[in-house]
Motif scaffolding. Sequence first.
Motif, PDB file in Angstrom:
ATOM      1  N   LEU A   1       0.825  -1.207   0.000  1.00 33.97           N
ATOM      2  CA  LEU A   1       0.000   0.000   0.000  1.00 33.97           C
ATOM      3  C   LEU A   1       0.862   1.261   0.000  1.00 33.97           C
ATOM      4  N   ALA A   2       2.057   1.160   0.586  1.00 32.33           N
ATOM      5  CA  ALA A   2       2.901   2.354   0.733  1.00 32.33           C
ATOM      6  C   ALA A   2       3.306   2.935  -0.617  1.00 32.33           C
ATOM      7  N   VAL A   3       3.367   2.087  -1.654  1.00 26.15           N
ATOM      8  CA  VAL A   3       3.838   2.606  -2.950  1.00 26.15           C
ATOM      9  C   VAL A   3       2.802   3.512  -3.602  1.00 26.15           C
ATOM     10  N   ILE A   4       1.533   3.416  -3.187  1.00 30.50           N
ATOM     11  CA  ILE A   4       0.497   4.218  -3.857  1.00 30.50           C
ATOM     12  C   ILE A   4       0.726   5.722  -3.648  1.00 30.50           C
ATOM     13  N   PRO A   5       0.826   6.216  -2.382  1.00 31.47           N
ATOM     14  CA  PRO A   5       1.066   7.661  -2.236  1.00 31.47           C
ATOM     15  C   PRO A   5       2.367   8.113  -2.893  1.00 31.47           C
ATOM     16  N   VAL A   6       3.429   7.277  -2.778  1.00 30.15           N
ATOM     17  CA  VAL A   6       4.716   7.684  -3.362  1.00 30.15           C
ATOM     18  C   VAL A   6       4.589   7.864  -4.880  1.00 30.15           C
ATOM     19  N   SER A   7       3.767   7.010  -5.517  1.00 28.64           N
ATOM     20  CA  SER A   7       3.651   7.077  -6.975  1.00 28.64           C
ATOM     21  C   SER A   7       2.934   8.346  -7.419  1.00 28.64           C
ATOM     22  N   LEU A   8       2.231   9.004  -6.499  1.00 27.72           N
ATOM     23  CA  LEU A   8       1.444  10.180  -6.870  1.00 27.72           C
ATOM     24  C   LEU A   8       2.132  11.488  -6.491  1.00 27.72           C
ATOM     25  N   THR A   9       3.362  11.402  -5.984  1.00 23.38           N
ATOM     26  CA  THR A   9       4.037  12.630  -5.572  1.00 23.38           C
ATOM     27  C   THR A   9       4.417  13.470  -6.799  1.00 23.38           C
ATOM     28  N   PRO A  10       4.285  14.803  -6.708  1.00 26.00           N
ATOM     29  CA  PRO A  10       4.728  15.627  -7.825  1.00 26.00           C
ATOM     30  C   PRO A  10       6.252  15.794  -7.839  1.00 26.00           C
ATOM     31  N   SER A  11       6.912  15.436  -6.745  1.00 27.68           N
ATOM     32  CA  SER A  11       8.362  15.639  -6.643  1.00 27.68           C
ATOM     33  C   SER A  11       9.124  14.633  -7.511  1.00 27.68           C
ATOM     34  N   ARG A  12      10.370  14.990  -7.861  1.00 29.08           N
ATOM     35  CA  ARG A  12      11.192  14.066  -8.642  1.00 29.08           C
ATOM     36  C   ARG A  12      11.909  13.089  -7.733  1.00 29.08           C
ATOM     37  N   MET A  13      11.789  13.277  -6.433  1.00 36.12           N
ATOM     38  CA  MET A  13      12.463  12.377  -5.502  1.00 36.12           C
ATOM     39  C   MET A  13      11.420  11.529  -4.793  1.00 36.12           C
ATOM     40  N   LEU A  14      11.953  10.530  -4.099  1.00 34.90           N
ATOM     41  CA  LEU A  14      11.055   9.641  -3.357  1.00 34.90           C
ATOM     42  C   LEU A  14      10.560  10.351  -2.099  1.00 34.90           C
ATOM     43  N   THR A  15       9.346  10.931  -2.172  1.00 30.53           N
ATOM     44  CA  THR A  15       8.774  11.582  -0.992  1.00 30.53           C
ATOM     45  C   THR A  15       7.283  11.308  -0.965  1.00 30.53           C
ATOM     46  N   MET A  16       6.672  11.654   0.163  1.00 30.33           N
ATOM     47  CA  MET A  16       5.223  11.608   0.247  1.00 30.33           C
ATOM     48  C   MET A  16       4.669  12.873  -0.412  1.00 30.33           C
ATOM     49  N   PRO A  17       3.543  12.796  -1.097  1.00 30.78           N
ATOM     50  CA  PRO A  17       2.945  14.023  -1.617  1.00 30.78           C
ATOM     51  C   PRO A  17       2.524  14.914  -0.455  1.00 30.78           C
ATOM     52  N   THR A  18       2.820  16.223  -0.544  1.00 24.70           N
ATOM     53  CA  THR A  18       2.514  17.104   0.581  1.00 24.70           C
ATOM     54  C   THR A  18       1.210  17.856   0.379  1.00 24.70           C
TER      55      THR A  18
END
Lengths: 268, 277
Positions: free
Chosen positions: A26-43
Motif C-alpha cells: 500500500l505504501a507505494v500508492i502515495p509515493v507514486s502520486l508525488t509531484p516531486s522528482r524524488m522519493l517523498t510523500m505528496p505534501t
Amino acid sequence: MPTYRPGPVSLILAVLVALFLLMPLLAVIPVSLTPSRMLTMPTGELSLRHYRSLIEDPRWLDSILLSLRIGIVSSALSTVLALTFSLGVWMFQPRFTAALVGFVLLPMVVPPVVSAVTLYFLLTSVSGISSFFGYDTWLGVAMAHSVMTVPFATVLILVSLSQLDRRIDLAARGLGASVWERATRVIMPNIKFGIVTAALLSFVLSWEEIGVTLFITSVNAITLPRLMWMGLRDNIDPAIAALSVILIIITVLVLAMRSVITRRRPAA
Amino acid sequence: MRGTLSDRMGAALLMAPLLLFLVLAYAWPFLGVVKWSFTLPSPGLGQYHALLTDDLVQSVFIRTLRIAAIVTVVSVTAAYAITVVWVRGSPVQRVLAEFCILVPFWISVLTRAFGWVALLSNRGLINTWLQSIGFISEPLTLVRNEFGVIVGMSHFLIPFAVFPLASAMRSLDERVLLAARGLGSSRMRTFWTVFVPMTRSGIIGSALITFVFSLGFFVTPAILGGGRSVMIAELIYLRIFQSPDWGLGAAISVVLVVFVGALMALLFRYVKPRQLV
C-alpha cells in the motif's frame, strides 16, 4: 469446517501480521502520486507525472518489450522440456525415476546466487564462440531463465499427471495407439490445465527474475527487473513506485480471475 | 521382449531433451565453478584457506547466520499466527487471511523491497507520519541497515513459512483439541500444550525452509542493507564483479551449496517432502 476456532488473541496477532504483509504494497500508492522528482510523500497536490514517464521514457518501454520476449521464449522452452520429460516419467516409469526427478529439481533447491554464478560461468564461456548467444544477450538470458523455471514447470505437470487415471492410457494402448498418439491425443488433452499453468508460471517467474539476470547482463539485455534494480540502487526514481502500483494491480486481478476460474472448475 | 525395448527407447527419447539441457546448461558449468575455486588466481586450496582466515569473509558469514536466524524466528512466529486463522478461522477470516498471504507471495521481490524503501526511508511514510504527529524531530534510520534487511526478508519469507505450517495444522485431529477444552483446559493451555506440539513437524519444516532461503538471499539485503550489512550472496556478487576475484566468489558458492545441501538432508530426515505442501 473446523469446529476449533481461533480465539481473540490469535485473531489480534493475525491482524497485525496481515497489516505487516500488506503495508509495503500500500505504501507505494502515495509515493507514486508525488509531484516531486524524488522519493517523498505528496505534501498537497497529486500528480500523474511518474505514470506518464513510464510511457514516454523509451527505456521503460524497451525493457518491458525485452522482458516480454524473454519471458515468452523461456516459458515455451521450459514448458516443452518439462512436458516431454514428465510424459516419459509417467508413461514408462523408468528405473531411477526418483534420482532423475531430483536432478531436474536442483535449480529450485540450490541457492539462486550459486545458480547465478554457474550461469555466469556458462554464458561467459559461450560468449567467445558466438556473439548473439552468451553473456549479455537476450537469448542467453532466455536460456538461463529456462534453467531456473523448468523445475517449477516439471513439478506442476507431474502433479497434474499424478491425478490422471492410468486406465485411459491403458485403453488407448490396448486399442493400438502409438506412443505419439497416446501422448498427444489422450494424455495431453487431459492435463491441459496443468500445461497452461506451467507455461504461465514459467512466464511470471522469468518476468520477475532478477538474481540470475544481474549476473548475466550488463548493458545490452536490460530486462524490466534489471532496470528497476538500477533505479533502486542509484537515485530512487518514483517512476518505480508508479510501475509497482501497476504490477500490484495486475497481480491482484490475475489472482482474482484465477480464484474465479478454480471455483468454477469443479462444478463444470 | 520387443515391447520393453521400445518402451525403454520411448522413455529415453522423451526424457533426454531436458536431462541433456540441464547437464549442458547447469551441471557442467557448475563443475566449471568448482574448478575456478581451485585454480583462480593460482592452483591450490588458497581460496578455501582464505575463507577460514579472511576477517571480512568471516564477518559476512557470521552476519548471514545471525540475520538468517533472526529472520527465521520472526517469519515462523508471524506465519504461525496468520496460518492459525487461515486454516481454522471462520469462512470470512479464511478468505481474508488467504488474500494477505497469497497477494504478497505473487508480487516480485523487487516491488516488495521497494515498498519497504517507501515505508522506511528518511522521507518515507513512517518517518513522515511520526514527525507530523510530533513524536520524533529527526527521522529514524530504519533502512540501509540490519533492521531494514530483517524486516524486508521476513516479509518475503512469511508466505513460504506458511505452507508447511498450514499442512501440519490441516492434518491434525481436532477432536484432541476439543477433548482438551472439554476437560477444562484453558485456551492458552490447549494452544501451548496440545496444538503447538501437534504441529511440530510443520514448525521444523517451516524453520528449515526459511533458514535455507535466508542464507542465499540476494536482492532484499542488497537493497535494504544499502551496502552496510552485506550478506553472503552479495559478497559473492561483489567478488565477481567489483574486485574480479572469481576464485573466492566460486569458493564461497561451493561452501554455500555444501552447507545448504547438509541442511536439506537434515530437513528430509525430520520431514517427509509430502508434508511440506
